[in-house]
Scaffold this motif. Structure first.
Motif, mmCIF file in Angstrom:
data_model
loop_
_atom_site.group_PDB
_atom_site.id
_atom_site.type_symbol
_atom_site.label_atom_id
_atom_site.label_comp_id
_atom_site.label_asym_id
_atom_site.label_seq_id
_atom_site.Cartn_x
_atom_site.Cartn_y
_atom_site.Cartn_z
ATOM 1 N N LYS A 104 -42.254 7.118 2.416
ATOM 2 C CA LYS A 104 -41.086 6.887 3.257
ATOM 3 C C LYS A 104 -41.398 6.962 4.752
ATOM 4 C CE LYS A 104 -38.324 6.400 -0.276
ATOM 5 N NZ LYS A 104 -37.730 5.094 -0.610
ATOM 6 N N HIS A 105 -42.584 7.414 5.110
ATOM 7 C CA HIS A 105 -42.957 7.445 6.530
ATOM 8 C C HIS A 105 -42.957 6.030 7.101
ATOM 9 C CE1 HIS A 105 -44.732 9.669 9.925
ATOM 10 N NE2 HIS A 105 -45.392 8.550 10.179
ATOM 11 N N ARG A 106 -43.468 5.068 6.323
ATOM 12 C CA ARG A 106 -43.465 3.674 6.763
ATOM 13 C C ARG A 106 -42.035 3.184 6.994
ATOM 14 N NH1 ARG A 106 -48.426 0.890 5.443
ATOM 15 N NH2 ARG A 106 -49.711 2.055 3.961
ATOM 16 N N LEU A 107 -41.150 3.500 6.031
ATOM 17 C CA LEU A 107 -39.769 3.043 6.119
ATOM 18 C C LEU A 107 -39.066 3.671 7.315
ATOM 19 C CD1 LEU A 107 -37.233 1.640 5.059
ATOM 20 C CD2 LEU A 107 -36.914 3.576 3.494
ATOM 21 N N ALA A 108 -39.246 4.977 7.519
ATOM 22 C CA ALA A 108 -38.574 5.656 8.619
ATOM 23 C C ALA A 108 -38.992 5.059 9.958
ATOM 24 C CB ALA A 108 -38.886 7.148 8.578
ATOM 25 N N ARG A 109 -40.273 4.779 10.131
ATOM 26 C CA ARG A 109 -40.742 4.157 11.376
ATOM 27 C C ARG A 109 -40.045 2.804 11.592
ATOM 28 N NH1 ARG A 109 -45.814 3.059 10.114
ATOM 29 N NH2 ARG A 109 -46.768 4.978 10.904
ATOM 30 N N SER A 110 -40.004 1.997 10.532
ATOM 31 C CA SER A 110 -39.383 0.673 10.644
ATOM 32 C C SER A 110 -37.893 0.777 10.934
ATOM 33 C CB SER A 110 -39.615 -0.119 9.354
ATOM 34 O OG SER A 110 -40.983 -0.374 9.153
ATOM 35 N N LEU A 111 -37.206 1.721 10.296
ATOM 36 C CA LEU A 111 -35.767 1.864 10.501
ATOM 37 C C LEU A 111 -35.441 2.316 11.920
ATOM 38 C CD1 LEU A 111 -34.739 3.482 7.098
ATOM 39 C CD2 LEU A 111 -34.042 1.233 7.924
ATOM 40 N N PHE A 112 -36.249 3.220 12.455
ATOM 41 C CA PHE A 112 -36.015 3.645 13.833
ATOM 42 C C PHE A 112 -36.235 2.493 14.809
ATOM 43 C CE2 PHE A 112 -35.623 8.051 12.624
ATOM 44 C CZ PHE A 112 -34.833 8.584 13.650
ATOM 45 N N LEU A 113 -37.314 1.744 14.626
ATOM 46 C CA LEU A 113 -37.554 0.601 15.506
ATOM 47 C C LEU A 113 -36.445 -0.437 15.365
ATOM 48 C CD1 LEU A 113 -41.423 0.163 15.049
ATOM 49 C CD2 LEU A 113 -40.235 0.934 17.106
ATOM 50 N N PHE A 114 -35.976 -0.647 14.142
ATOM 51 C CA PHE A 114 -34.888 -1.588 13.880
ATOM 52 C C PHE A 114 -33.614 -1.148 14.597
ATOM 53 C CE2 PHE A 114 -31.856 -3.689 10.828
ATOM 54 C CZ PHE A 114 -32.306 -4.983 10.997
ATOM 55 N N GLY A 115 -33.292 0.147 14.489
ATOM 56 C CA GLY A 115 -32.098 0.675 15.135
ATOM 57 C C GLY A 115 -32.190 0.647 16.642
ATOM 58 N N LEU A 116 -33.372 0.954 17.172
ATOM 59 C CA LEU A 116 -33.570 0.923 18.625
ATOM 60 C C LEU A 116 -33.436 -0.497 19.177
ATOM 61 C CD1 LEU A 116 -36.621 3.353 18.821
ATOM 62 C CD2 LEU A 116 -34.389 3.761 19.885
ATOM 63 N N CYS A 117 -34.117 -1.434 18.531
ATOM 64 C CA CYS A 117 -34.148 -2.806 19.049
ATOM 65 C C CYS A 117 -32.846 -3.552 18.814
ATOM 66 C CB CYS A 117 -35.329 -3.567 18.454
ATOM 67 S SG CYS A 117 -36.936 -2.908 18.973
ATOM 68 N N ASN A 118 -32.023 -3.082 17.885
ATOM 69 C CA ASN A 118 -30.695 -3.671 17.686
ATOM 70 C C ASN A 118 -29.645 -3.062 18.607
ATOM 71 O OD1 ASN A 118 -30.849 -5.740 15.692
ATOM 72 N ND2 ASN A 118 -31.264 -4.193 14.143
ATOM 73 N N GLY A 119 -30.039 -2.057 19.387
ATOM 74 C CA GLY A 119 -29.093 -1.411 20.285
ATOM 75 C C GLY A 119 -28.203 -0.388 19.622
ATOM 76 N N TRP A 120 -28.528 0.020 18.407
ATOM 77 C CA TRP A 120 -27.702 0.973 17.676
ATOM 78 C C TRP A 120 -28.027 2.423 18.026
ATOM 79 C CZ3 TRP A 120 -29.025 -1.749 12.413
ATOM 80 C CH2 TRP A 120 -28.391 -2.997 12.377
ATOM 81 N N ILE A 121 -29.230 2.687 18.495
ATOM 82 C CA ILE A 121 -29.678 4.042 18.809
ATOM 83 C C ILE A 121 -29.966 4.132 20.300
ATOM 84 C CG2 ILE A 121 -31.418 5.820 18.395
ATOM 85 C CD1 ILE A 121 -31.893 4.609 15.635
#
Length: 369
Positions: A54-71
């Motif tokens: 899940k380390h791979r997934l967590a990294r991707s989800l954070f980048l996804f949230g950051l770049c979408n302007g959600w975080i």
């Protein structure tokens, strides 16, 4: 306090620097006495900084949230999880200085809860696994936070075409092996993100035409197998899986049956017996999903051997067994679950002697067009 644009740039840079410090995970060759001309490999995801796939997934989800302007720099992050994703997300939230709350079933192992808290995360426990979605949404609304929602975004947050995803890594590490295109890659599904990534990559890289297929192993109390076999996405279950991290009581949005070639339903007793078998052959303890994967892997390898085929099968070692000392490796817990591992342990011992492993598993194939 920096402006948002600068904070965002710094946050992405921190995640990228963490990735740059991390080496790829190992591909371990598992030599088993019952197999001839069939190579088994374990992709060891337990060596990530947070100890799991899940380390791979967590990294991707954070980048996804950051770049979408959600975080943003003041956004609390909330996640629905059975443990391992929350551990990894707590790690990245700490890296960025963000508040993190994990919404989890009360049955989540004490070791996982302690690890989330070690990284500064908060654990919000609910009575049933089916409650984690609505409770996460409620907390996000009340706190003005972002519900990460791994079950929806897992399959789209990861670049399935490459960018050092798990599928690309597997094929690169197999290049010098006797059978560099595996006959099967075997995974299990929690969100469905990993199976979607690997299934897409098999097709994108032309590996399907070379004979590589994806098999997904599903535990008891999970609806993914029935959804795959029936073609329905509205199936729901009444209780959660004993195997933390995989199996769901509903068909998650990230689950993509069209890129899966075969599914196998694995009894929980078989998964736990496989953990003890693997400990003898690998010299270490692994988590429950690895046991589920191994049962499907050995079944496929035995079928290949009986058919006179040569080749390789790759599966995932998802996390280590230290998180499950009080459960999967505790005889009293196993007995309390009403499980008897004896028949499965005997079948695995026989496999070492005979090379034949023919468990009575439910199997469903992709309906080809």
């Amino acid at each position: 306090m920096p402006n948002h644009a600068q904070w965002l740039s710094d946050a992405i840079a921190r995640i990228d620097a963490d990735f740059n410090r991390s080496s790829d995970t190992h591909l371990i060759k598992l030599d088993l006495p019952g197999l001839q001309n069939i190579d088994i490999y374990l992709k060891d995801e337990s060596t990530h900084p947070t100890g799991s796939l899940k380390h791979r997934l967590a990294r991707s989800l954070f980048l996804f949230g950051l770049c979408n302007g959600w975080i943003t720099q003041s956004t609390p992050v909330i996640e629905a999880s059975s443990g391992s994703t929350a551990v990894s997300e707590a790690y990245f939230a700490k890296l960025l200085g963000l508040r993190f709350i994990a919404v989890m079933p009360r049955t989540t192992s004490a070791q996982k809860i302690a690890k989330i808290e070690f990284y500064g995360g908060e654990c919000h426990l609910v009575n049933s696994g089916s409650e984690i979605y609505t409770e996460s949404q409620r907390l996000a609304r009340e706190l003005g936070g972002h519900y990460m929602d791994q079950f929806t975004y897992a399959e789209r947050a990861t670049d399935w075409r490459g960018n050092n995803n798990i599928a690309e890594s597997i094929f690169q590490q197999l290049q010098r092996e006797p059978h560099p295109t595996p006959r099967w890659i075997v995974v299990s599904a929690g969100t469905g993100g990993t199976s979607s990534t690997i299934g897409r990559y098999i097709r994108y890289g032309g590996h399907l035409a070379r004979g590589c297929e994806l098999c997904v192993a599903d535990p008891e109390n999970s609806v993914f197998y029935e959804a795959f076999a029936s073609g329905r996405s509205d199936i729901t279950g009444q209780c959660g899986s004993r195997i933390e991290g995989i199996g769901r009581p509903r068909v998650e949005p990230s689950f993509n049956p069209a890129v899966i070639d075969r599914m196998v339903r694995v009894p929980d007793a078989a998964s736990f017996a496989a953990l003890r078998y693997l400990e003898r052959h690998l010299g270490r303890r692994c988590g429950g999903s690895t046991g589920t994967n191994l049962i499907a892997t050995l079944s496929l390898a035995s079928q290949m051997q009986q058919a006179g085929e040569k080749g390789s099968v790759v599966t995932l070692l998802c996390d280590g067994g230290d998180r499950y000392i009080d459960t999967y490796f505790n005889p009293d817990w196993i007995a309390h679950q009403g499980l008897d591992l004896t028949d499965w342990e005997n079948a695995l011992d026989d496999f070492d002697r005979t090379g034949v492993f023919e468990p009575d598993l439910q199997v469903a194939q992709l309906r080809k067009l």
